[in-house]
Design an enzyme around this catalytic site. Structure first.
Site, mmCIF file in Angstrom:
data_model
loop_
_atom_site.group_PDB
_atom_site.id
_atom_site.type_symbol
_atom_site.label_atom_id
_atom_site.label_comp_id
_atom_site.label_asym_id
_atom_site.label_seq_id
_atom_site.Cartn_x
_atom_site.Cartn_y
_atom_site.Cartn_z
ATOM 1 C CG LEU A 57 -1.769 1.201 1.374
ATOM 2 C CD1 LEU A 57 -2.533 1.456 0.369
ATOM 3 C CD2 LEU A 57 -2.445 1.254 2.700
ATOM 4 C CD GLU A 84 2.475 4.541 -4.196
ATOM 5 O OE1 GLU A 84 2.803 5.825 -4.629
ATOM 6 O OE2 GLU A 84 1.709 3.805 -5.052
ATOM 7 N N GLY A 113 2.421 7.591 2.701
ATOM 8 C CA GLY A 113 2.142 6.654 3.640
ATOM 9 C C GLY A 113 0.767 7.115 4.351
ATOM 10 C CD1 TRP A 135 6.972 2.866 4.258
ATOM 11 C CD2 TRP A 135 8.494 2.147 5.319
ATOM 12 N NE1 TRP A 135 8.029 3.888 4.291
ATOM 13 C CE2 TRP A 135 8.847 3.610 5.046
ATOM 14 C CE3 TRP A 135 9.735 1.483 5.809
ATOM 15 C CZ2 TRP A 135 10.233 4.210 5.385
ATOM 16 C CZ3 TRP A 135 10.869 2.153 5.967
ATOM 17 C CH2 TRP A 135 11.167 3.428 6.117
ATOM 18 N NE ARG A 164 -5.088 2.255 11.307
ATOM 19 C CZ ARG A 164 -5.942 3.015 10.589
ATOM 20 N NH1 ARG A 164 -7.061 3.200 10.653
ATOM 21 N NH2 ARG A 164 -5.296 3.962 9.645
ATOM 22 N NE ARG A 211 20.078 -4.267 42.167
ATOM 23 C CZ ARG A 211 21.189 -4.103 42.551
ATOM 24 N NH1 ARG A 211 21.857 -5.385 42.741
ATOM 25 N NH2 ARG A 211 21.970 -3.128 42.242
ATOM 26 N N GLY A 261 17.221 -0.882 36.035
ATOM 27 C CA GLY A 261 18.497 -0.038 36.026
ATOM 28 C C GLY A 261 19.258 -0.168 35.220
ATOM 29 N N GLY A 262 20.786 -0.244 35.420
ATOM 30 C CA GLY A 262 21.762 -0.311 34.496
ATOM 31 C C GLY A 262 21.685 -1.821 33.572
ATOM 32 C CD GLU A 278 -0.766 -2.143 9.781
ATOM 33 O OE1 GLU A 278 -0.809 -1.505 8.725
ATOM 34 O OE2 GLU A 278 -0.288 -3.439 9.433
#
Length: 386
Positions: A127, A129, A133, A158, A244, A269, A340-341, A364
């Site tokens: 669909l 282009e 879009g 896409w 959707r 943790r 965290g990290g 979508e």
């Protein structure tokens, strides 16, 4: 508009549970490796074929399972929970099948749906282009009538599953307006007037190809026209509601995965001598995450039920997609904060959720477009009620 009989809840639960176990046993252990290498999961997709996932919503008389969209939503959520890309493998396929079921002729249904139901031939939607879009009325791809064929020229962008698809639903401009066709091709980078471009590199949503498709004097039989000439845009926009709903279900799956990871980590943790889940700051995050997740799931299920019942659901599908995708973004971010990290490293899948979530905000139809769709739908309904 066709009405799909509700699937028996016990059948629905059994199917979703089967997919949940498949994801836990066969997807989760290998998803990180495939995603890192951006490698198509051929063996996993073959197992999805064995489970009948490509024929979930295709009527039984054409070899499918004939299940309702609520079952489909449950399956998509489970796939996305393990690896969001897998839900993309079935999304455009299901949209193409829906287009054929709802707008195709008896001959077209008999010709294409059985091989789609088994996954032998997979579908892609062509669909968007490069310059069209969300602005679908600006499509430039042209289909010129020449006797009993249409000659197609143009470029599509896409296209998910574009290289591996055997059936491509194509929107092209004809003398009557935008028309819908089914292009039959063999999987691969080239086929009789069709060239599939290189895979587009992506932030997330890896392992599944997203490509440009170039049509140059490609000849499509007039018998492959779906419905009447000039009616293709309305047909495809209706099918996009299914897309959707799929995006919303995917977002719920990613959000749920992020929440489960955060909840587990909060219980394991420790800081300052106790689990971080006992700190009020983390508890507030978890409460908000769980609430948004449940709201997103209910919006998605409501849209699926309305679509399956043949009710108007442009507003509901837009709401589900909008809210669920924003929820996935928020929960993926919050899960990373809670970790965290370590959440920023590739040792855990949290960073993948963070990279996958933005696709649902864009896919979508962007969420900015969804807000316009919702508002216009509400205004139109208000006028009708006067």
């Amino acid at each position: 508009m066709s009405v799909v009989p509700p699937t028996d809840p016990e059948v629905r639960d059994a199917i979703v549970d089967t997919v949940r176990r498949f994801v836990a046993n066969e997807v989760v252990p290998v998803a990180a490796e495939h995603e890192r290498d951006d490698r198509f999961p051929a063996a996993i997709v073959d197992r999805m074929r064995d489970l009948g996932l490509f024929g979930l919503t295709i009527p039984e008389e054409h070899g499918g399972l004939g299940l309702d969209l609520l079952t489909y939503v449950g399956v998509v959520e489970e796939l996305a929970y393990g690896w969001m890309s897998l839900a993309g493998v079935v999304n455009t396929h299901t949209m193409v099948a829906t287009l054929i079921v709802r707008h195709g002729t008896d001959e077209q249904r008999a010709r294409w749906l059985p091989s789609m139901a088994t996954g032998e031939r997979r579908g892609a939607l062509s669909l968007s282009e490069p310059d069209a879009g969300s602005d679908t009325r600006n499509l430039r791809c042209r289909a010129r009538r020449d006797g009993d064929v249409y000659v197609v020229d143009g470029t599509k962008a896409w296209v998910t599953n574009g290289e591996r698809a055997g059936l491509v639903a194509l929107a092209a401009r004809t003398d009557e307006g935008i028309s819908a066709f089914v292009v039959e091709k063999e999987p691969g980078p080239a086929f009789e007037g069709i060239t599939v471009g290189a895979h587009v590199g992506k932030l997330g949503y890896r392992g599944i190809e997203t490509v440009e498709m170039h049509y140059a004097e490609h000849r499509v039989p007039a018998a492959n026209l779906i419905g009447e000439p000039g009616r293709g845009l309305a047909q495809i926009l209706g099918v996009l509601e299914v897309g959707r709903i799929n995006i919303a279900a995917r977002a719920v799956g990613v959000a749920r995965a992020a929440f489960d990871a955060a909840l587990a980590y909060a219980g394991e943790r420790e800081t300052f001598g106790r689990p971080i889940g006992e700190h009020q700051a983390i508890q507030l995050k978890l409460a908000d995450m769980a609430t948004r997740l449940q709201a997103a799931r209910l919006l998605t299920r409501d849209a699926a039920e309305r679509k399956a019942a043949g009710l108007r659901c442009d507003v509901e599908a837009g709401m589900a997609k909008l809210f669920a995708s924003e929820t996935a973004m928020e929960l993926a971010t919050e899960a990373m904060r809670i970790h965290g990290g370590v959440g920023y490293t590739t040792d855990l899948p949290v960073e993948r959720y963070y990279r996958d979530a933005p696709l649902m905000v864009i896919g979508e139809g962007t969420n900015e477009i969804q807000r316009i769709v919702i508002a216009r739908g509400l205004l139109a309904r208000a006028r009708e009620d006067r």
